[in-house]
Design an enzyme around this catalytic site. Structure first.
Site, mmCIF file in Angstrom:
data_model
loop_
_atom_site.group_PDB
_atom_site.id
_atom_site.type_symbol
_atom_site.label_atom_id
_atom_site.label_comp_id
_atom_site.label_asym_id
_atom_site.label_seq_id
_atom_site.Cartn_x
_atom_site.Cartn_y
_atom_site.Cartn_z
ATOM 1 N N HIS A 26 0.442 -1.225 -0.202
ATOM 2 C CA HIS A 26 -0.091 0.081 -0.324
ATOM 3 C C HIS A 26 0.895 1.234 -0.072
ATOM 4 C CE1 HIS A 26 -3.716 1.726 1.724
ATOM 5 N NE2 HIS A 26 -2.690 3.035 1.924
ATOM 6 N N HIS A 73 1.106 5.832 -2.525
ATOM 7 C CA HIS A 73 1.072 6.594 -3.032
ATOM 8 C C HIS A 73 1.269 7.413 -4.192
ATOM 9 C CE1 HIS A 73 -3.103 6.370 -1.351
ATOM 10 N NE2 HIS A 73 -2.921 6.356 0.303
ATOM 11 N N LYS A 88 1.448 10.623 -5.061
ATOM 12 C CA LYS A 88 1.468 11.229 -4.263
ATOM 13 C C LYS A 88 3.187 11.920 -4.388
ATOM 14 C CE LYS A 88 -3.198 11.427 -2.492
ATOM 15 N NZ LYS A 88 -3.671 10.454 -2.901
ATOM 16 N N HIS A 101 -9.875 2.046 2.014
ATOM 17 C CA HIS A 101 -8.758 2.629 2.308
ATOM 18 C C HIS A 101 -10.186 2.464 3.439
ATOM 19 C CE1 HIS A 101 -6.366 3.728 -0.153
ATOM 20 N NE2 HIS A 101 -5.651 5.107 0.728
ATOM 21 N N GLU A 109 -10.253 5.119 8.562
ATOM 22 C CA GLU A 109 -9.012 5.876 9.263
ATOM 23 C C GLU A 109 -9.377 7.033 9.857
ATOM 24 O OE1 GLU A 109 -5.148 7.447 6.190
ATOM 25 O OE2 GLU A 109 -7.323 7.512 5.304
ATOM 26 N N ASP A 125 2.533 3.501 2.476
ATOM 27 C CA ASP A 125 1.323 4.489 2.671
ATOM 28 C C ASP A 125 2.081 5.909 1.641
ATOM 29 O OD1 ASP A 125 -0.847 5.455 2.597
ATOM 30 O OD2 ASP A 125 -0.759 5.402 4.857
ATOM 31 N N ASN A 126 2.235 6.895 2.317
ATOM 32 C CA ASN A 126 1.873 8.234 2.032
ATOM 33 C C ASN A 126 4.067 8.482 2.570
ATOM 34 O OD1 ASN A 126 -0.367 8.273 3.004
ATOM 35 N ND2 ASN A 126 -0.490 10.057 1.338
#
Length: 402
Positions: free
Chosen positions: A63, A65, A68, A218, A221, A317-318
């Site tokens: 997972h 992104h 971004k 998602h 959260e 993740d991010n």
């Protein structure tokens, strides 16, 4: 350097008695046995000083992104909450040209490859165009092109992160799902407290089933009371007898449940065959925001889920964007952070499935062990212990002595 004697984490081995080697804490030690270019076991050895390092299969990033990533330096300050991060990131999309996306994603892919990753699932923000539902955003196409360019180094799979409301029209949702399936992607959505979620989630499951693709949510959260997306997903999967892989990210709201209520929820998750991926970096940063130091951890019930047989992955993740201003794409770095956040105690090797076997289960429904892995898909880490492996060790291809 060629590998004469290696260590293999026991958690990556299906059958220790057949695999062989000598048990040493959370690893097996021995000389690699190879048949037809695949590792099949270890031969006994009593000379630990000759160990060249720890061997694993390539890691899986379940997972992240990539669309971004590496935008933090141009993101405007925000309030540090999830809605604030969403708004700040959306404002940055004015800068998302094909060249900008390509350069940032390539940087992220290089980080993943350097970290020993062989498979990555990246979410891509998608807004449904009712007049042309098969039209995908620029980032979707650019990442698809890069996936082809990088296919000899890493497998890149896209998850379309759609508004849940996109499935209000069943026929339209099914058409979108088929479009995503044609690109080898999976169907994803953000599930929080949308009023129509009890109807929309089942329609999304049905669309994925008709297209023959997996699901990635998602979900929940947040730490607010009343979040029930995970329960609706489990019920929908069971009701529709959906047999594809379902990966649920975040699931922070499970921290609100305890005792019998928690057990019932987790039993339902296990019955539905869901996999959970916890994302410690972004959730530690965004959850439990207030004016002072946060007093809750923005992760899910990792230990309780694992104890119930639910596969749990840990993801990056991010990375350096509005949701997490620091970091890099590195599954072992995410696992190390998760160890601290969730109090995952030694022996540390037991948690490696969170970035290998369990991560793959959430993506394709398999839990591959190291037996039978081709030599080209094995990595040698310059570490003498799993603690060293999780403390910044870097991988290189496994080269065997003649």
């Amino acid at each position: 350097m060629t590998a004469n004697t290696i260590k293999v984490p026991r958690s990556l081995v299906a059958d220790e008695t057949r695999f062989g080697g000598r048990a040493e804490r959370d690893c097996l030690v021995g000389k690699p046995v190879v048949r037809d270019g695949r590792l099949v076991g270890l031969a006994q050895t009593d000379v630990p000083d000759e160990t060249t390092g720890i061997v694993t299969m390539r890691l899986t990033e379940a997972h992240c992104h990539l669309d971004k990533c590496h935008t933090a330096e141009r993101i405007a300050p925000h309030d540090g909450t999830l809605p604030g991060a969403i708004a700040a990131q959306a404002a940055d999309k004015i800068n998302w040209t094909a060249q900008d996306i390509r350069e940032r994603v390539a940087r992220g892919l290089q980080e993943l490859v350097d970290a020993g990753c062989g498979f990555v699932r990246t979410h891509v923000d998608c807004q449904l165009d009712a007049s042309d539902p098969e039209r995908m955003p620029l980032a979707w196409d650019v990442i698809g092109e890069l996936g082809q360019d990088w296919r000899d180094r890493i497998v890149v799979q896209r998850a379309a992160l759609l508004p849940l409301e996109a499935f209000a029209d069943g026929a339209l949702g099914a058409r979108v799902a088929r479009r995503i399936a044609s690109d080898g992607g999976v169907l994803g959505a953000f599930v929080y407290d949308q009023p129509g979620r009890h109807d929309l989630i089942p329609r999304m499951v049905k669309a994925a089933a008709s297209a023959g693709i997996g699901l990635d949510f998602h979900v929940d959260e947040g730490l607010s009371s009343g979040l029930d997306g995970l329960d609706i997903i489990a019920a929908s999967v069971l009701d529709h007898r959906f047999d594809g892989p379902v990966l649920c990210g975040h699931a922070c709201s499970l921290m609100n449940a305890s005792g019998d209520a928690l057990s019932r929820r987790i039993d339902r998750i296990a019955e539905a065959g869901l996999a959970i991926v916890t994302l410690p970096a972004s959730n530690l940063y965004l959850q439990s925001r207030g004016t002072g130091t946060p007093d809750r951890r923005g992760i899910t019930r990792v230990k309780e889920l694992l104890s119930a047989g639910v596969p749990v992955a840990i993801g990056s993740d991010n990375v350096r964007d509005a949701f997490t201003p620091v970091g890099r794409h590195d599954p072992l770095a995410a696992l190390s952070l998760g160890l601290l956040a969730a109090h995952l105690d030694p022996p540390l090797g037991q948690w490696l499935p969170c970035v290998t076997r369990h991560a793959r289960y959430g993506i394709d429904g398999t839990q591959p062990f190291i037996e039978g892995t081709t030599i080209g898909d094995l990595l040698l880490w310059d570490a003498r212990s799993t603690a060293g492996l999780l403390s910044g060790a870097r991988p290189r291809p496994l080269a065997l002595a003649a």
